[in-house]
Structures are given as structure tokens and as C-alpha cells.
Design a protein around this motif. Structure first.
Motif: not given
Length: 421
Positions: A294, A311, A338
Motif C-alpha cells: 500500500i 495510510v 492496489l
């Protein structure tokens, strides 16, 4: 030979290499301090020379006194020029030849100071002017020794010049002045050596203490930064925790521009089954690998990476992305890319049949909405992705805000779905 330096116990955590680096820094700082102050002292030295010159006018051999004063002045001028050049140098300790030349001039200067005693040696104790000249010379030699003591080799050369010139004079005139001046002259060397050694050690110890204080201050600063990092980060993945994420979100939302912000909520599929079948260690490894993917997908060098988002690990197996200045179509692209990358995750330590996937919910953060409302929108979209078969991206469109299932109830449903799989 240098005097023994007062060694202080290095602060905890300092390696031998750092101690060696400290010694280099101590030498550099000591030379800097010396160069900053010696120029002023060399200028002040003109005063005793002028006094000796005035008193020398009343001596029969005044021409010799004038010549010695002139030579001493030239020597001081040369030393002044060297110290000024070294003062402008980036690394004075590396200028070894200049320091050697300076030491040679220090030896010459010491000899010239002692040489000024020669014109008055024969009349010591008989003429008040000669006594004053003697006192001025001894005081000047003593003070100069203390001033240059931090440059130990320079001091040794200066003292050697003084003693090599002064002792023979007192021996030559011992019949006229007696043995007391000779004893005093011989004792002068060890006395000046001891005082200079004390100054040298004090200079080094003060610099060392200051470096230790600076080191401890840096360690404290690093410890505070680490504590702040740990307070804002999830201990397993290193991502933001909820509190830090909310702080970042509040900062971005308060920005004066009205650029769109999107949130992406990710829930790893069948994570309970992963923990049950492969163990919690493998589950932790999956979380860490997912977090790394990520973060990498958010970097500017990624195809769709942007490098300006945040994040967080939002829950056990949930991750929350915030994409500032990002329209909804681009946020969907990032989420889709992703999703693909999560499906490609592998690890030699994992079982061959372990497959990672995630369900994605994407929502646009409306300017008038609170953060929790946008998260609820993304959560609703993610739940629809779960219901639609998982491993997919769903979007919460404007006006599509049906009541989101209560979190514990939603989790129970998801857990039941995982158990059935």
C-alpha cells in the motif's frame, strides 16, 4: 609530549569510532578557539614591547634593545599572518606545515623575549629600569605561555626558546647577579610547564563536556522523535494509527484550497481463515506485506502513485488511505491497481496455497461532511464489495448513503462469511 588529558566517561551508547571522532572534533574546536583569541593577544603584546623600548632608552645598550624589539615585532607579525590564514581555513588541523612554521616562530619569539633580558642583565638589582624590564619580560613570557598552552607544541617551542636563551645569560652573569636569579630561571621552566598543562587539560575537558552535552541533547531529541513516532504509528505495520490519521486528515481538510479528497478503505479477505489455517505469525506477515504494498503504491515513482497521501491501519485487517487533491476516478484507479498488487503478494515463508486479496470501498470526502461520515461512506462501499464476492472495488456515489450496518454486526457477518469459505 602532551600532558595527560582529563578523560571523562563517554555517554552511554558511544562507540569507539565515535570517541575517535570526538577527539578529532576536540582538536578542531580547540584550534578554532585558539585562532579566534590569539590574534588579539598578539596585538596586545605590542604594549610590553613598547614599555621595554621606553625603558631601554635609559640603558647604555639601547640599540640592541631596539633591534631585539624590532625582530620580536616582525616575528609576531608573521605569527599573526599565519593565524589569520588558519582562521579562514576550513580544516585548520590539516595545515600541518603552517603549524610547524608557527611552532618555529614560537621558538624564535621565546628566544627574542628572553634576549631582551641581555641588555639589562648586568645591571639587575642596581638599576630600577633594569628591574622593571625584567619584570615585564617574565610576566609577558608567563602570560604568553598560558595563552598558547592549548597549542601544546607551540607552547613547548616557545618555552624552549625562552629557556635556551635565558639560562645561559644567568650563568654568564652569575658573578654579577649571584645564584638566586639562576635558581629562579631554572625553576621558571617547570612552573610554566605545570601551569600550561593545567590550562591544556582544562581546555580539553571543557570542550569534551560541551560535546557530551550536545551528544546527550541529540540523543534526547532522537528519543523524543522516536516516542512521537511510536505514539503515532501502528507497532506491527509502521502505518499511522487512528489518532495520527485523524490529525493528518484534519490538517488537510483545513487547507484553504478546495481540492477534492478521497478515502479508500481496504479490508483483507478471509483474514480470520488465514490466522486459523496458517497461524497468527503468518497473519502478521500478511499484514506487514500488505502495508508495504500500500505504501509503495502511494509513492510518486509508482505508475499511479502520488506520494502525498496518508495510510493508516484502521482495524485488525483494515487499512485506510487518504488521497488529497484526488478526484474520484483517479482514486478508483489507484484502488484497482492496489487490488491487483495485493493479489500478487507472495512470500517464501507462506504456504503455496495462501492467496491474499482485499475488498475496497472508495468515497469522496465532501467539504461539508465530517471525517467519520466519509469513512462510513467508504465502509459502506467496502461492505458492498464483500457482499458482491470480495476482491473488488466499490464506490460510494453522492446520494448513495444507505444506513451502514453497525460495526460489530457487520464484523459478525463478515466473520460468518469467512467461516463458510
Amino acid at each position: 609530549m602532551k600532558p595527560a588529558t582529563l578523560l571523562l566517561t563517554p555517554a552511554a551508547g558511544i562507540s569507539p569510532a565515535e570517541v575517535d571522532a570526538w577527539e578529532d572534533r576536540i582538536e578542531l574546536l580547540s584550534q578554532r578557539h585558539f585562532l579566534d583569541g590569539i590574534a588579539n593577544w598578539q596585538s596586545v603584546n605590542i604594549v610590553p614591547l613598547m614599555l621595554i623600548g621606553i625603558l631601554g632608552l635609559y640603558q647604555p645598550d639601547w640599540r640592541l634593545t631596539a633591534a631585539l624589539i624590532a625582530l620580536n615585532g616582525l616575528c609576531l607579525a608573521a605569527m599573526f599572518a599565519i593565524t589569520r590564514y588558519l582562521q579562514r581555513a576550513d580544516n585548520p588541523p590539516s595545515k600541518q606545515r603552517l603549524w610547524q612554521f608557527y611552532n618555529g616562530l614560537a621558538f624564535l619569539s621565546g628566544g627574542l623575549w628572553a634576549g631582551l633580558m641581555f641588555p639589562v642583565a648586568a645591571t639587575l638589582g642596581k638599576d630600577i629600569n633594569s628591574t622593571f624590564v625584567c619584570v615585564i619580560i617574565i610576566v609577558s613570557v608567563a602570560v604568553t605561555s598560558m595563552v598558547i598552552a592549548t597549542r601544546w607544541r607551540g607552547f613547548v617551542h616557545f618555552l624552549a626558546g625562552v629557556m635556551l636563551c635565558l639560562v645561559p645569560q644567568t650563568i654568564a652573569y652569575i658573578d654579577l647577579i649571584g645564584p638566586i636569579p639562576l635558581i629562579a630561571t631554572i625553576a621558571l621552566g617547570p612552573a610554566l610547564w605545570g601551569l600550561a598543562a593545567a590550562v591544556y587539560r582544562q581546555d580539553r575537558s571543557l570542550i569534551r563536556v560541551q560535546l557530551e552535552k550536545d551528544h546527550l541533547a541529540q540523543e534526547l531529541s532522537r528519543a523524543l522523535e522516536k516516542a512521537e513516532f511510536l505514539a503515532n504509528r501502528d507497532s506491527l505495520t509502521g502505518l499511522y494509527n487512528r489518532r495520527a490519521f485523524e490529525t493528518v486528515a484534519s490538517t488537510l481538510r483545513s487547507a484553504p484550497d478546495s481540492a477534492p479528497i478521497c478515502l479508500v478503505l481496504i479490508d483483507l479477505d478471509h483474514f480470520k481463515s488465514i490466522n486459523d489455517r496458517y497461524g497468527h505469525a503468518t497473519g502478521d506477515s500478511v499484514l506487514q506485506s500488505a502495508a508495504r504494498v500500500i505504501v509503495e503504491s502511494m509513492r510518486p515513482n509508482d505508475i499511479l502513485g502520488r506520494g502525498d497521501g496518508a495510510v493508516a491501519r484502521w482495524g485488525g485487517e483494515e487499512f485506510l488511505l487518504m488521497l488529497p487533491n484526488c478526484a474520484l476516478p483517479l482514486a478508483v484507479q489507484i484502488a484497482e491497481r492496489l487490488r491487483v498488487r495485493l493479489g500478487e503478494l507472495t512470500d517464501p515463508a507462506w504456504s503455496a496455497d495462501l492467496v491474499v486479496s482485499g475488498s475496497f470501498g472508495v468515497a469522496c470526502w465532501a467539504p461539508e461532511a465530517a471525517l467519520h461520515q466519509c469513512i462510513s461512506d467508504a465502509d459502506q462501499a467496502m461492505y458492498r464489495a464483500k457482499q458482491a464476492g470480495r476482491n473488488r472495488v466499490e464506490v460510494c456515489q453522492a446520494g448513495d448513503r444507505a444506513a451502514t450496518p453497525h460495526k460489530p454486526d457487520r464484523q459478525r457477518r463478515l466473520n460468518r462469511a469467512d467461516a463458510q469459505d
